[in-house]
Scaffold this motif. Structure first.
Motif, PDB file in Angstrom:
ATOM      1  N   ASN A 172     -12.442 -16.312  15.541  1.00 30.07           N
ATOM      2  CA  ASN A 172     -13.222 -17.273  16.346  1.00 30.07           C
ATOM      3  C   ASN A 172     -13.312 -16.811  17.792  1.00 30.07           C
ATOM      4  O   ASN A 172     -14.373 -16.915  18.427  1.00 30.07           O
ATOM      5  N   THR A 215     -19.072 -26.931  11.672  1.00 28.14           N
ATOM      6  CA  THR A 215     -19.337 -25.595  12.253  1.00 28.14           C
ATOM      7  C   THR A 215     -20.547 -25.657  13.168  1.00 28.14           C
ATOM      8  O   THR A 215     -21.446 -26.472  12.952  1.00 28.14           O
ATOM      9  N   THR A 216     -20.538 -24.833  14.192  1.00 35.45           N
ATOM     10  CA  THR A 216     -21.728 -24.722  15.058  1.00 35.45           C
ATOM     11  C   THR A 216     -22.407 -23.384  14.818  1.00 35.45           C
ATOM     12  O   THR A 216     -23.397 -23.072  15.459  1.00 35.45           O
ATOM     13  N   LYS A 217     -21.770 -22.625  13.879  1.00 36.20           N
ATOM     14  CA  LYS A 217     -22.321 -21.286  13.638  1.00 36.20           C
ATOM     15  C   LYS A 217     -23.553 -21.383  12.743  1.00 36.20           C
ATOM     16  O   LYS A 217     -23.682 -22.328  11.962  1.00 36.20           O
ATOM     17  N   LEU A 228     -10.621 -23.753  10.886  1.00 39.69           N
ATOM     18  CA  LEU A 228      -9.679 -24.514  11.715  1.00 39.69           C
ATOM     19  C   LEU A 228      -9.000 -25.603  10.897  1.00 39.69           C
ATOM     20  O   LEU A 228      -7.812 -25.879  11.104  1.00 39.69           O
TER      21      LEU A 228
HETATM   22  P1  ADP Z   1     -16.324 -21.625  11.518  1.00 39.05           P
HETATM   23  O1  ADP Z   1     -15.659 -20.557  12.321  1.00 39.05           O
HETATM   24  O2  ADP Z   1     -16.613 -21.211  10.136  1.00 39.05           O
HETATM   25  O3  ADP Z   1     -17.428 -22.244  12.247  1.00 39.05           O
HETATM   26  P2  ADP Z   1     -13.958 -23.037  12.188  1.00 39.05           P
HETATM   27  O4  ADP Z   1     -13.228 -24.190  11.643  1.00 39.05           O
HETATM   28  O5  ADP Z   1     -13.122 -21.835  12.328  1.00 39.05           O
HETATM   29  O6  ADP Z   1     -15.187 -22.756  11.351  1.00 39.05           O
HETATM   30  O7  ADP Z   1     -14.473 -23.405  13.615  1.00 39.05           O
HETATM   31  C1  ADP Z   1     -15.145 -24.545  13.792  1.00 39.05           C
HETATM   32  C2  ADP Z   1     -15.979 -24.511  15.065  1.00 39.05           C
HETATM   33  O8  ADP Z   1     -15.106 -24.567  16.199  1.00 39.05           O
HETATM   34  C3  ADP Z   1     -16.801 -23.353  15.295  1.00 39.05           C
HETATM   35  O9  ADP Z   1     -18.050 -23.370  14.613  1.00 39.05           O
HETATM   36  C4  ADP Z   1     -16.990 -23.367  16.782  1.00 39.05           C
HETATM   37  O10 ADP Z   1     -18.020 -24.233  17.192  1.00 39.05           O
HETATM   38  C5  ADP Z   1     -15.701 -23.936  17.296  1.00 39.05           C
HETATM   39  N1  ADP Z   1     -14.774 -22.909  17.770  1.00 39.05           N
HETATM   40  C6  ADP Z   1     -13.685 -22.467  17.114  1.00 39.05           C
HETATM   41  N2  ADP Z   1     -13.047 -21.527  17.874  1.00 39.05           N
HETATM   42  C7  ADP Z   1     -13.774 -21.412  19.028  1.00 39.05           C
HETATM   43  C8  ADP Z   1     -13.659 -20.635  20.228  1.00 39.05           C
HETATM   44  N3  ADP Z   1     -12.643 -19.752  20.399  1.00 39.05           N
HETATM   45  N4  ADP Z   1     -14.579 -20.748  21.227  1.00 39.05           N
HETATM   46  C9  ADP Z   1     -15.610 -21.648  21.058  1.00 39.05           C
HETATM   47  N5  ADP Z   1     -15.784 -22.402  19.974  1.00 39.05           N
HETATM   48  C10 ADP Z   1     -14.871 -22.302  18.953  1.00 39.05           C
END
Ligand code: ADP
Length: 703
Positions: free
Chosen positions: A603, A659-661, A671
């Motif tokens: 991340n 997710t924001t991806k 997470l």
């Molecule tokens: P994914 O990585 O598949 O999106 P995650 O649970 O790992 O799922 O993360 C959830 C969301 O948290 C991400 O889509 C992102 O928006 C945010 N996020 C996680 N880690 C970071 C980071 N280091 N910086 C900014 N946003 C983060």
């Protein structure tokens, strides 16, 4: 002149009639009494009389003299000619409806409207002076009219000795009405009277003696009053002679005597009211007239109220009206209030009976009239109270009510309990079904979850592959290089051995050994990398073991970085591990914590790579992993200088699937899984972030 003349003759005719021998008809001089002219049958003279027998004689208001005979011979009806020289003869002519209906004449008389009526044994005839013809009234009730009179209006009334009784004829309307036995006349067959006349008193009433008693008819009210022997009328006879004298008296003679009646006095009513006494009461077949001490404290006549038991329900009352003039004609009417709807029809009955009376209060009332129909309307009353049986008393009803309420209340309670039980059972069944569904859903969820975890793992494995390939490539290069160098060194060594240059050989052997050691070292390294990869792909066995967190962090930091680089060659970032050298080994499941570290580091690299792509001037992407030993815990911080996380997003990042991806790049599970793993290790996973500056994920694990 003539009228007086005829009047004299009239008296003469009556005398002859009484002696029943009439030999001829003549005209007498009023003053001298001498017969001036006689009319005797003369076969040669068609205007002479056919017989010496004359029963009916009449002079109408026009002065015409009419003669008739009741006998069954050819005499018929005669009218004296104007010149007194002879007669016009009227006989029935068969087929001629305007001829007189019979030759047996019973009366000749004129009504109040100067219409001449001729009664015969074969119908009633009305003479038409203008046309010298007859209108015949042929009705069964008028077939034999023998008496005549008129009412106050001059309308004709006829007595018959057939079924008609007394008959009125309305010529204008053509209505013939019979007042016969059905209307109160004592006998239809009227054979009384004299000279074809019905006797009328000063009030206009007709006096009609019959074989069954005396009927008096009032044409105004069209009603009859009857008098019998008990009223003083003479014993019944077949024939009577009746006359009305000028002083208003009526005389009726018969073979049993003579009645002298003053209608004005006779018709006066006795207005003395009869008093009434109840003489006897029968209760269920027991007679009571004297006091019995129980029901009657005094004799029945002096009692006006009694109280009875519920089974004393068959009652009868004997009563009498105290009025002694023709007391047998006293009439009674009674009513049991609260039982009878109406008063009984007036009758001579002196007993009233009632059976099966329900308990309750009744008032027995009797009224009576004297023989003249004068009623004592007030009458007398007698109150009877039939007490109800104990099971119908008010207190019994109260007990029923209470029992009913209790039963109702019990039923209600029972029903309520039943309903509650049913509802509870239903709810339990429902809950059971729901629980089963939940369990099923839970099992499915679990399966899905483990599938998801597996796929998440495979995803991260994919990301690792590039890093791992890069990692293995490095030692392999060393192994290949050193083995090539060793090959050359061994070739050199072979030459030197042939040259017997031992010192040089010794040097070469040392180099080969050194290289061998390096080959071995890098081979082991590749082996370790492969083992690590295998370990990562293997499902966690959940067994905690003392783990070097610094080594783990170092490994995944590098793997992650090289993985990213393998995908995107343009990506560059500074990454470092600031490891606390005093960090103890920590009891964790290495695969799980490794997965957490990989997620956080991935991340972090993603965040800085995205910010790099924004092309901010002077931006140097940097990811730092920091390990620190605290008092009872160790802390691993994964820090980046990416774009940071806004507060609105921060609330949700630990939720599964958030997710924001872009699609295909993130599952939103990283997470959430990491959080669960850290929690399962008794630790904490927190985030600190400032938008535009970067984020820091902190893992705290018990030391
Ligand atoms: P994914 O990585 O598949 O999106 P995650 O649970 O790992 O799922 O993360 C959830 C969301 O948290 C991400 O889509 C992102 O928006 C945010 N996020 C996680 N880690 C970071 C980071 N280091 N910086 C900014 N946003 C983060």
């Amino acid at each position: 002149m003539r009228k007086i003349f005829i009047a004299t003759n009239f008296i003469c005719i009556i005398c002859k009639g009484l002696s029943s021998v009439v030999f001829s008809c003549g005209i007498a001089d009023k003053n001298t009494g001498r017969i001036v002219k006689s009319f005797v049958p003369d076969d040669k003279n068609p205007a002479s009389l056919s017989s010496r027998r004359i029963d009916v004689f009449y002079q109408d208001s026009r002065g015409n003299i009419w003669l008739g005979d009741r006998g069954d011979n050819e005499f018929g009806l005669y009218r004296m000619n104007e010149g007194e020289d002879g007669f016009t003869h009227y006989l029935p002519v068969s087929g001629d409806t305007s001829s007189i209906s019979s030759n047996e004449i019973s009366f000749i008389a004129e009504d109040g409207k100067q219409r001449l009526w001729i009664g015969t044994d074969g119908g009633l005839n009305l003479y038409d002076y203008d046309q010298n013809i007859f209108t015949v009234f042929r009705s069964t009730i008028l077939s034999s009219t023998n008496f005549f009179t008129t009412d106050k209006n001059g309308e004709p009334w006829f007595g018959t000795y057939s079924s008609g009784g007394l008959v009125s004829v309305n010529v204008e309307k053509g209505i013939i009405t019979a007042f016969d036995e059905s209307k109160g006349l004592l006998q239809n067959d009227l054979v009384f009277g004299q000279n074809g006349r019905i006797v009328k008193d000063e009030f206009g009433r007709f006096w009609l003696p019959t074989q069954r008693g005396l009927s008096v008819f009032d044409p105004e009210t069209k009603s009859f009053v009857s008098y019998y022997e008990k009223d003083g009328f003479q014993p019944y006879d077949r024939r009577y002679v009746t006359i009305a004298t000028s002083n208003g008296a009526i005389w009726i003679g018969g073979s049993h005597g003579l009645n002298h009646i003053l209608p004005a006095r006779l018709l006066e009513k006795d207005t003395t009211l009869p008093s009434i006494v109840i003489t006897q009461v029968t209760i269920n077949d027991s007679l009571y007239s004297k006091p019995d001490g129980a029901i009657f404290k005094q004799s029945v006549a002096y009692t006006n109220a009694i109280k009875l038991k519920y089974w004393q329900k068959d009652l009868s009352f004997d009563f009498v009206a105290l009025h002694y003039l023709r007391s047998e004609d006293n009439q009674y009417s009674w009513k049991l209030e609260n039982y009878d709807k109406n008063w009984s029809a007036p009758s001579k009955e002196r007993k009233a009976s009632y059976t099966n009376l329900p308990s309750g209060k009744y008032v027995f009332r009797v009224k009576a009239s004297n023989a003249d129909g004068v009623w004592n309307e007030e009458g007398i009353s007698f109150t009877i109270r039939i007490l109800p049986p104990w099971w119908q008393t008010w207190w019994a009803y109260w007990i029923y009510l209470i029992i009913l309420i209790v039963i109702g209340w019990r039923i209600h309670k029972f029903q309520k309990a039943r309903t509650i039980r049913i509802e509870r059972d239903k709810t339990r069944d429902r809950e059971l079904i729901q629980a089963k569904e939940i369990e099923k859903a839970y099992t499915e969820l679990k399966a899905t979850q483990s599938q998801l975890i597996q796929s998440e793992k495979m995803a991260s494995l994919g990301e690792l592959t590039a890093g791992i390939a890069h990692e293995i490539q490095n030692p392999l290069n060393f192994v290949n290089n050193f083995s090539e160098v060793n090959q050359e060194l061994l070739e050199e060594m072979k030459e030197e051995i042939e040259k017997r240059n031992l010192d040089e050989v010794k040097l070469l052997v040392k180099d080969v050994i050194d290289n061998e050691q390096k080959i071995n070292h890098h081979g082991k390294r590749a082996d370790a990398i492969v083992k690590g990869m295998l370990q990562h792909s293997r499902s966690s066995n959940g067994v905690k073991e003392p783990t070097d967190i610094n080594a783990l962090a170092d490994e995944y930091l590098r793997l992650s970085y090289h993985g990213l680089r393998a995908k995107d060659k343009s990506f560059n970032a500074v990454f470092k591990l600031q490891a606390d050298e005093d960090l103890p080994k920590v009891d964790v499941v290495p695969q799980d914590i490794g997965r957490v570290l990989l997620n956080l580091i991935n991340n972090a690299f993603y965040a800085v790579s995205e910010k790099t792509k924004a092309g901010i001037k002077g931006y140097n992407p940097e990811v730092i992993v920091l390990t620190t030993r605290l008092r009872d815990t160790i802390e691993i911080r994964v820090k980046d200088n990416g774009s940071g996380i806004p507060d609105s997003v921060k609330e949700k990042i630990f939720q599964p699937f958030f997710t924001t991806k872009p699609t295909g790049q993130g599952t939103g599970l990283g997470l959430s899984l990491s959080y669960d793993i850290v929690k399962a290790h008794g630790g904490e996973l927190k985030v600190e972030s400032t938008v535009g500056e970067g984020s820091e994920f902190i893992i705290e694990l018990p030391a």
